[in-house]
Structure formats: structure tokens, C-alpha cells
Design an enzyme around this catalytic site. Sequence first.
Site, PDB file in Angstrom:
ATOM      1  N   HIS A  40       0.834  -1.211   0.000  1.00  0.00           N
ATOM      2  CA  HIS A  40       0.000   0.000   0.000  1.00  0.00           C
ATOM      3  C   HIS A  40       0.869   1.263   0.000  1.00  0.00           C
ATOM      4  O   HIS A  40       2.009   1.254   0.471  1.00  0.00           O
ATOM      5  CB  HIS A  40      -0.915   0.015   1.230  1.00  0.00           C
ATOM      6  CG  HIS A  40      -0.157   0.047   2.521  1.00  0.00           C
ATOM      7  ND1 HIS A  40       0.349   1.203   3.056  1.00  0.00           N
ATOM      8  CD2 HIS A  40       0.200  -0.947   3.357  1.00  0.00           C
ATOM      9  CE1 HIS A  40       0.980   0.922   4.175  1.00  0.00           C
ATOM     10  NE2 HIS A  40       0.919  -0.377   4.381  1.00  0.00           N
ATOM     11  N   ARG A  60      -5.881   0.693   4.148  1.00  0.00           N
ATOM     12  CA  ARG A  60      -4.766   1.230   3.350  1.00  0.00           C
ATOM     13  C   ARG A  60      -4.438   0.305   2.165  1.00  0.00           C
ATOM     14  O   ARG A  60      -4.055   0.775   1.089  1.00  0.00           O
ATOM     15  CB  ARG A  60      -3.539   1.510   4.236  1.00  0.00           C
ATOM     16  CG  ARG A  60      -3.002   0.319   5.039  1.00  0.00           C
ATOM     17  CD  ARG A  60      -2.031   0.821   6.111  1.00  0.00           C
ATOM     18  NE  ARG A  60      -1.284  -0.208   6.831  1.00  0.00           N
ATOM     19  CZ  ARG A  60      -1.709  -0.846   7.917  1.00  0.00           C
ATOM     20  NH1 ARG A  60      -2.913  -0.602   8.409  1.00  0.00           N
ATOM     21  NH2 ARG A  60      -0.931  -1.735   8.522  1.00  0.00           N
ATOM     22  N   GLU A 115      -1.131  -6.940   7.606  1.00  0.00           N
ATOM     23  CA  GLU A 115       0.241  -6.669   8.065  1.00  0.00           C
ATOM     24  C   GLU A 115       0.567  -7.573   9.260  1.00  0.00           C
ATOM     25  O   GLU A 115      -0.325  -8.092   9.937  1.00  0.00           O
ATOM     26  CB  GLU A 115       0.347  -5.183   8.449  1.00  0.00           C
ATOM     27  CG  GLU A 115       1.698  -4.706   9.004  1.00  0.00           C
ATOM     28  CD  GLU A 115       2.872  -4.959   8.069  1.00  0.00           C
ATOM     29  OE1 GLU A 115       3.247  -6.135   7.896  1.00  0.00           O
ATOM     30  OE2 GLU A 115       3.423  -3.983   7.531  1.00  0.00           O
ATOM     31  N   HIS A 155       0.913  -5.526   2.508  1.00  0.00           N
ATOM     32  CA  HIS A 155       1.706  -4.748   3.479  1.00  0.00           C
ATOM     33  C   HIS A 155       3.191  -5.129   3.411  1.00  0.00           C
ATOM     34  O   HIS A 155       3.533  -6.206   2.917  1.00  0.00           O
ATOM     35  CB  HIS A 155       1.147  -5.014   4.868  1.00  0.00           C
ATOM     36  CG  HIS A 155      -0.309  -4.704   4.956  1.00  0.00           C
ATOM     37  ND1 HIS A 155      -0.794  -3.489   5.369  1.00  0.00           N
ATOM     38  CD2 HIS A 155      -1.401  -5.439   4.601  1.00  0.00           C
ATOM     39  CE1 HIS A 155      -2.111  -3.479   5.293  1.00  0.00           C
ATOM     40  NE2 HIS A 155      -2.510  -4.657   4.824  1.00  0.00           N
TER      41      HIS A 155
HETATM   42  O1  LIG Z   1       3.120  -1.925  10.351  1.00  0.00           O
HETATM   43  C1  LIG Z   1       3.989  -1.067  10.175  1.00  0.00           C
HETATM   44  O2  LIG Z   1       4.447  -0.343  11.080  1.00  0.00           O
HETATM   45  C2  LIG Z   1       4.546  -0.848   8.789  1.00  0.00           C
HETATM   46  O3  LIG Z   1       3.543  -0.958   7.846  1.00  0.00           O
HETATM   47  C3  LIG Z   1       5.638  -1.814   8.462  1.00  0.00           C
HETATM   48  O4  LIG Z   1       6.505  -1.788   9.479  1.00  0.00           O
HETATM   49  P1  LIG Z   1       8.087  -1.929   9.282  1.00  0.00           P
HETATM   50  O5  LIG Z   1       8.540  -0.857   8.366  1.00  0.00           O
HETATM   51  O6  LIG Z   1       8.620  -1.808  10.666  1.00  0.00           O
HETATM   52  O7  LIG Z   1       8.306  -3.308   8.731  1.00  0.00           O
END
Ligand SMILES: O=C(O)[C@H](O)COP(=O)(O)O
Length: 229
Positions: free
Chosen positions: A9, A60, A87, A182
Site C-alpha cells: 500500500h 490502506r 500486516e 503490506h
Molecule cells: O506496520 C507497520 O508499522 C509498517 O507498515 C511496516 O513496518 P516496518 O517498516 O517496521 O516493517
Amino acid sequence: MAKLVLVRHGKSEWNKQNRFTGWVDVDLAPEGIEEAKKAGQKLKSAGLSFDICFSSYLKRAIKTGIIILEELDLLWIDHLKDWRFNERHYGALTGLNKDEVKAEVGEEKFLLYRRSYDVPPPPLSEDDKRHPRFDPKYKNFPIELLPNTESLKDNQIRAMAAFHERVAPLLVEGKDVLITAHGNTIRGMVKELDGISDEDIPKFEIATGIPRIYEFDEALHIKKVYNLD
Ligand SMILES: O=C(O)[C@H](O)COP(=O)(O)O
């Protein structure tokens, strides 16, 4: 030759604030909407089209899918949602600022929680208001299914279960599939599809709004993989 396209996203409001997001249903930021439009335009210029789109349960990713389909004039195709493309659940880190967590736990533990393959962050308690059991989206889910934290491996196992169950049979039929999901979900999927080792996966990043294309033969062997940068 069937194609699978994975798109993270566009930038969300919490990406902008540098907060661990996970299963919190944060919206796209205006820049994220633009990134999704650009992803759709790149796919269009590359001559790609889709028979079906999958997204997670999170807006998202869903909106990114809709924006891409709109650019391709494909709003009419089936757009299915599967929670297993959500995610990674960031456990007790959910909502916290990434720099503040790093300052508190130290760089080594921070990287272990954020980028290791099989170490989950500390869990949320089931009474914590951030727990998915308080989110109406999951009200009919058995509590055992709802994570209170997840490693990348946990995220990968559920996403690849959805892939093998729902997506792979379509690819075998020759259908072209778009999945908007994600950063960690796609990292986990790419790890398995591309055969990236546990040691190398921490260095592998997925950028927002950059389509990753897989071309498969009839036996579902990958013939070509590339990003539309
Ligand atoms: O969920 C989150 O915080 C981000 O979408 C992905 O996290 P990261 O960049 O820490 O992998």
C-alpha cells in the site's frame, strides 16, 4: 503465462508519523494515494491487466487496490479480502514511535523485533484495547486465530496459506492476480517465493507503491521476477 503482482500500500498516516502500525486500520496519507495512482499508471504502461484482486482487511491496502484498479479501468473485476494478507501484528509495539522504541530497547533488540525472521515483539495482553478482539472486523473470529504478536514467520505462514488456497489455483488456470498488502506480509511472501534465506531476509525491504511482478508457467514455476520501479 499467468502473472502475480504484489503491491505494498501507499504511505499511510502512521508511516508518516513513524509508528508501528500492524493491524491498526490507519488510512492512506495523501502521498500514499498518489503512490497508488502511480503504481496503477506503471502497470497500465507495462500493459498489465488483472482477472482478480485480493487485499487484506485493512483500508490502506483495500484503497490501494481500488485506486490501482481504477487507473486500469478494472473496477468491475472481483476484489476479495482475506485477513491473512494483513500486516504483521506488531504486538506491544503497536502504535509506538519507532525511534522511541529504538532508544528504549537499543538497536540490537529493535532490529530483532522489527526485521528478524522468527522473533516476535512482546505480546499484547488480551485485555489491551489494541487487541484485535476489540475490532469489529474480527468479531466472528475464534479468539485462537487472533494474534497478540507475530514474527515475520507467523505472518508468512498465514499469508502463504491464503496464497496456496486461493491464489495459486487461479494462477494455474492462467488468471492474472493482483495482491495489495503490506510491507512485512509481502516480505514474507517474497521470502518463500524467491527462496531468500533467514539470514538475508532482514536486509530485504519492500517499498510502498512499487509493483513486484511474478511470471509463472503452467506448473507454477517462476519464470521471471521484476519490480516496476
Ligand atoms: O506496520 C507497520 O508499522 C509498517 O507498515 C511496516 O513496518 P516496518 O517498516 O517496521 O516493517
